[in-house]
Design a protein around this motif. Structure first.
Motif, short mmCIF file in Angstrom:
data_model
loop_
_atom_site.label_atom_id
_atom_site.label_comp_id
_atom_site.label_asym_id
_atom_site.label_seq_id
_atom_site.Cartn_x
_atom_site.Cartn_y
_atom_site.Cartn_z
N LEU A 180 0.83 -1.21 0.00
CA LEU A 180 0.00 0.00 0.00
C LEU A 180 0.86 1.25 0.00
O LEU A 180 0.61 2.20 -0.74
CB LEU A 180 -0.91 -0.01 1.24
CG LEU A 180 -2.10 -0.96 1.15
CD1 LEU A 180 -2.98 -0.84 2.37
CD2 LEU A 180 -2.90 -0.66 -0.11
N PHE B 221 3.84 1.56 -1.11
CA PHE B 221 4.46 1.69 -2.44
C PHE B 221 3.44 2.22 -3.44
O PHE B 221 3.68 3.14 -4.21
CB PHE B 221 4.99 0.31 -2.86
CG PHE B 221 5.66 0.33 -4.20
CD1 PHE B 221 5.07 -0.31 -5.29
CD2 PHE B 221 6.86 1.00 -4.37
CE1 PHE B 221 5.68 -0.26 -6.53
CE2 PHE B 221 7.47 1.04 -5.62
CZ PHE B 221 6.89 0.41 -6.70
N ALA B 222 2.21 1.67 -3.35
CA ALA B 222 1.17 2.08 -4.31
C ALA B 222 0.88 3.56 -4.12
O ALA B 222 0.80 4.34 -5.07
CB ALA B 222 -0.09 1.27 -4.06
N SER B 223 0.79 3.98 -2.84
CA SER B 223 0.45 5.40 -2.65
C SER B 223 1.57 6.28 -3.18
O SER B 223 1.35 7.40 -3.62
CB SER B 223 0.23 5.68 -1.16
OG SER B 223 1.48 5.58 -0.50
#
Lengths: 263, 201, 203, 196
Positions: free
Chosen positions: A23, A25-27
């Motif tokens: 998460l 990393f995704a953000s």
């Protein structure tokens, strides 16, 4: 017994770690340049998403304020102190917005005006007006099916004996009813105005006489009697210039059709 | 979040560690509770199964778990009936029959049933443990009127709408799917019992 | 003390103004699934209320620690943890209630009310008011659930709390089916809106 | 369940029509009622749920059979699944915000609601209880979600037409939607008679 607990904790902890990292990393990867100020402005706006500012909801309006520096006094129902805060955030001075209110310029409606034909279709103004411009002989009049009433987020409009009437206290002047009304018989007037004309019929007097018992004939009596020149007959219907009008009420008495009203 | 000044790496780390901590602590608590309740639940479940086995096979007082290998039986009309467990019923003078737990798929879902079969392969009794049939319609299969029809039957039982003869039973009108499913369960149990006793002698 | 006075507004908020089922329209799945009989409804309501109180309390305790990005994942893990613990404890020590409610306990995890309350209230207020809010929301949910389930049980299979009412008259099994649940719920919300508009008009 | 085109077809028809997620099994009702005001948001929601459910069926099956079963932690099943689903929804939310901002603002509040959506968790657990293989779990997740999309799309079309009829004042809004949903689920009950 203890080992089982440790295994369980370890399994879920590892899963939590991996998912948390994913998460995070995704953000980072999908980071959208989110302007901090936009969130603050959304907080200050009433959040009713009424569309009065002409944007689809408060977040879009906040977007417009932040990105393309939209004037911030568009929101009719925003509290003045919030307006001050927004202006500080955006650094634009905000002149106080004049509170506008919707007003239906028709006193006839389907109970008073004569009818072209008997209409038994869908009880919706837009549908009715598709059929030969509505069942009223006067093609400017209010059909009284309440499309504006159902569209109004503050439900400030009610249908009384065949014509739509606006409750001035709860109307926030968002203007949704204006674009919903097929007859374009609603407009925005200043909330504190006392006098207004209750008709929007542009036909000649002779024609209006047998169309509707309370239609404006364009006889110009009101224009003559008004000492302040606030009333003008434009295109066969009287209209009041609210900046000049002092609401003395003389035109209201003189009007033969009694369609100039005082609240 | 107030610390956008820090390096982004530690931002991801902070997210990961928090989620990992929360998940870990919850898991620890739950597994602790599970460790406490585990023995209690298994003891209660065994007790319940033994009870339901005894209800179906009154004359036996001891049940041996029998390893039935292939877990499910395909009935004649091509439907799969899962076999949850097979027990050999025993009392002081040797084997008395079988208890077989089947769960055919009914209208609402699996109908868990325990069926008692005596040594000459006749149905002694049947009891429904759990089902999710529509209440008032499908649930009629647990009425004694319907269940008692199976007692004493053996070999292959067929379901008919009315006036059942020797090897037939009457299905419940309006709940055909549920009664047919239950029937498949009984037939599957009978085939399993036949296989085991066949293999035996 | 101050909380006591506040309690009544919480109670009014939870049951009338902001009732999770009739006004906010949350927690539809458990409402439709468990409202076939009053006993189930009361059991489900009690379990949901208990989980609501505990999870609201814990979440508002941790609200400063959980970063914004993973708040939903963190909250729902805490809620799921509570539900599993209760499920295991009930199975071990209260088997009677557990096998009548066994199916509904996992349903509580995905009950939108709990996460909605956690996110909209617990994450912004101190632990005690959050627990209070959990309690009142739980009571509101239980009341709404029991209203719907009373009607559905009487019409659906002619009994109330298991007592036979119409001595064997054939019940309208349509109301026992979840589709009937939609109908009963629809009429109840219409009733609530009618009372609100009339009360609103009168004020 | 051997893998053949016929059994996949049976699974599809079963998941979309006979045991439709929304109208027969009654899972995922909150977004079903909440987002179905306009057909385009309904379709957007349906596709988002389809994407999430397919992915979640895949990951939850792996998590269950590779982590939970060997360590015999079956009782942790619900928590592990919910953790995966919540993370997945958050991931899709951030991705959608970046790539399809229009769909993101249209779905808005209802995207996080998918996490608590009983359907996603319900299907993940059904995949385990029915002990489907990996391929069947993914297909089941996808078909159930397509069933959800079909139901929510039909419901949205009906609700758009309801806007124009005059409904008694107390029934406006959700009550009439619930009654329509009841009629729709009566219709879908007709499919339950089909047997393969």
């Amino acid at each position: 017994m203890i080992i089982e607990i440790i295994i369980a904790t370890a399994c879920l902890a590892v899963m939590g770690l991996i998912l948390g990292a994913a998460l995070g990393f995704a953000s980072k990867m999908f980071y959208v340049k989110e302007d901090k100020r936009k969130a603050q402005i959304i907080e200050l706006l009433p959040g009713a998403n009424c569309g009065g500012c002409g944007f689809a909801g408060c977040s879009n309006y906040a977007d417009a304020i932040v990105n393309d520096s939209e004037p911030i006094n568009r929101c009719p129902s925003c509290k003045p102190e919030n307006l001050e805060k927004i202006s500080e955030i955006v650094g634009v001075n905000s002149q106080p917005v004049e509170k506008m209110v919707a007003h239906i310029r028709c006193s006839g409606g389907n109970s008073v005006a004569n009818k072209k034909y008997e209409y038994h279709g869908m009880s919706d103004c837009a549908a009715a007006s598709k059929l030969l411009d509505g069942f009223l002989q006067c093609k400017y009049g209010c059909l009284g099916f309440g499309t504006c009433a159902s569209a109004c987020p503050q439900n400030a409009i009610s249908i009384q004996n065949g014509v739509a009437v606006v409750d001035k206290s709860s109307c926030v002047g968002c203007g949704i009813c204006i674009n919903v009304c097929p007859k374009k018989v609603i407009d925005l007037i200043p909330a504190d105005s006392k006098i207004y004309v209750q008709c929007s019929n542009h036909d000649k007097g002779a024609v209006t006489k047998n169309l509707c018992s309370s239609g404006c004939l364009g006889c110009k009596i009101c224009e003559k009697t008004c000492r302040y020149g606030a009333v003008k007959v434009v295109d066969n219907v009287a209209s009041i210039d609210f900046s000049l009008c002092v609401a003395c009420g003389e035109c209201q008495e003189k009007c033969p059709r009694k369609i100039i009203k005082i609240t | 979040m107030q610390n956008s000044s820090k390096k982004p790496k530690s931002d991801i780390l902070r997210l990961a560690v928090t989620l990992c901590l929360i998940a870990g602590i919850t898991a620890a608590l739950v597994s602790l509770v599970n460790a406490i309740t585990e023995p209690e639940i298994t003891r209660r479940n065994n007790e319940k199964t033994v009870q339901s086995l005894k209800a179906v096979m009154p004359l036996a007082d001891e049940f041996e778990q029998y390893e039935y290998t292939d877990g499910s039986v395909i009935s004649d009309d091509g439907k799969e009936v899962t076999i949850d467990g097979v027990w050999r019923a025993k009392n002081k003078d040797g084997y008395v029959g079988f208890c077989i737990k089947v769960s055919p798929k009914g209208y609402g879902g699996a109908i868990e049933t325990i069926i008692g079969i005596n040594s000459d392969l006749e149905v002694t009794d049947a009891q429904i443990i759990s089902m999710s049939e529509t209440s008032g319609i499908g649930t009629k299969i647990q009425d004694d009127g319907f269940l008692s029809q199976f007692v004493g039957k053996s070999g292959k039982i067929t379901g008919v709408a009315s006036l059942p003869e020797k090897d037939e039973i009457q299905t419940i009108s309006g709940a055909t799917k549920s009664s047919k499913a239950f029937l498949r369960g009984i037939n599957a149990a009978l085939t399993v019992a036949a296989q085991i006793s066949g293999g035996e002698n | 003390m101050a909380d006591k006075i506040k309690f009544t507004d919480f109670l009014k908020e939870g049951i009338i103004d902001n009732n999770p089922t009739f006004v906010q329209l949350l927690g539809m799945c458990p409402t439709l699934a468990t409202s076939t009989s009053l006993l189930n409804a009361l059991g489900m309501g009690a379990a949901a209320t208990f989980v609501l109180i505990c999870s609201n309390f814990v979440i508002s305790l941790l609200r400063k620690l959980i970063p914004q990005k993973i708040r939903i994942a963190a909250y729902i893990v805490i809620i799921a943890g509570f539900v599993t613990m209760i499920d295991l404890l009930m199975q071990a020590f209260v088997p009677a209630l557990s096998n009548s409610l066994g199916l509904f306990i996992p349903l509580i995890v995905v009950n939108c009310i709990i996460l909605a309350r956690a996110e909209s209230f617990a994450s912004k207020n101190k632990p005690l008011p959050s627990a209070l809010d959990g309690l009142t929301m739980g009571i509101g949910f239980t009341i709404a659930l029991s209203c719907v389930s009373t009607v559905r049980e009487i019409l659906g299979n002619g009994t109330l709390l298991g007592f036979e009412l119409f001595n064997g008259a054939v019940p309208l099994t349509i109301f026992a089916l979840p589709a009937g649940g939609f109908l009963v719920l629809g009429f109840f919300i219409a009733l609530v809106q009618f009372l609100k508009s009339r009360k609103g008009g009168a004020e | 369940m051997e893998i053949s085109l016929a059994s996949i077809f049976v699974l599809a028809i079963n998941a979309i029509l006979i045991e439709n997620l929304c109208l027969v099994k009654f899972l995922g009702i909150c977004p079903f009622l909440g987002v179905s005001k306009k057909t385009d948001t309904a379709i957007g929601m349906g596709l988002a749920v389809t994407f999430i459910m397919t992915l979640s069926s895949f990951i939850t099956w792996l998590v269950y059979h590779l982590i939970l079963v060997p360590a015999n932690l079956e009782y942790l099943r619900t928590i592990a699944f919910i953790l995966v689903i919540a993370a997945l929804v958050q991931f899709v939310e951030t991705a959608l915000k970046k790539m399809l901002p229009s769909l993101y603002s249209a779905l808005g509040i209802y995207l996080p609601l998918i996490t608590t959506n009983c359907a996603v968790l319900g299907i993940a657990i059904t995949n385990i209880t029915e002990n489907y293989g990996l391929l069947f779990s993914i297909l089941n997740g996808m078909f159930c979600a397509l069933g959800f999309t079909l139901a929510i799309w039909i419901f949205a079309c009906v609700r758009e037409r309801i806007e124009h009829c005059d409904i008694p004042k107390p029934f406006k809004g959700f009550p009439i939607a619930l009654i329509t949903a009841a009629l729709l689920s009566f219709a879908f009950m007709g499919f339950s008679g089909i047997e393969f």
